[in-house]
Scaffold this active site. Structure first.
Site, PDB file in Angstrom:
ATOM      1  CE  LYS A 118      47.007  49.562  49.003  1.00  0.00           C
ATOM      2  NZ  LYS A 118      45.714  48.745  48.394  1.00  0.00           N
ATOM      3  CG  HIS A 146      45.485  42.684  32.791  1.00  0.00           C
ATOM      4  ND1 HIS A 146      45.124  42.303  31.386  1.00  0.00           N
ATOM      5  CD2 HIS A 146      46.887  42.701  32.483  1.00  0.00           C
ATOM      6  CE1 HIS A 146      46.312  42.147  30.609  1.00  0.00           C
ATOM      7  NE2 HIS A 146      47.142  42.208  31.587  1.00  0.00           N
TER       8      HIS A 146
END
Length: 128
Positions: free
Chosen positions: A62, A113
């Site tokens: 991206k 995470h």
């Protein structure tokens, strides 16, 4: 240093666990480099680390502004670690060529995470 692109991606850990359980070695080989696989397999919570790298790869593409077009493969984007533990991106093959053509000298990443999700942010930078 000039910011040329930014990307963010988030993925649920169970999704990666299902992919590994369903497709095993084939999935790992298609998505992760040998270095990434070795790093993650050595961790107590392997799926969290695999998911973090998956999110990082998506975020990097991206930031590059290419997505999965131009023939870029999963292993063209590699997450490695410096001796300090800081994650760093190495671009290979088509991803490296696309970055050069866009004036991108480096891609800075941050990954995180939990036991449920992984998130990554990537910033593509070039010279002023």
């Amino acid at each position: 240093m000039q910011v040329l692109g930014h990307g963010v991606d988030m993925i649920e850990i169970p999704r990666i666990a299902r992919m590994v359980e369903r497709h095993g070695f084939r999935f790992l080989e298609r998505v992760y480099t040998q270095t990434e696989q070795a790093y993650c397999k050595d961790k107590k919570r392997m799926f969290e680390h695999l998911a973090a790298r998956f999110a990082a790869k998506e975020a990097v593409l991206k930031a590059l502004g290419t997505g999965w077009s131009q023939g870029i493969g999963w292993t063209d984007v590699e997450v490695v670690h410096e001796s300090s533990g800081r994650p760093r991106v190495e671009l290979h093959n088509v991803a490296a060529r696309e970055a050069r053509e866009r004036g991108i000298n480096d891609v800075l990443i941050s990954i995180s995470h939990t036991d449920k999700a992984a998130i990554a942010s990537a910033i593509a930078v070039g010279a002023d």
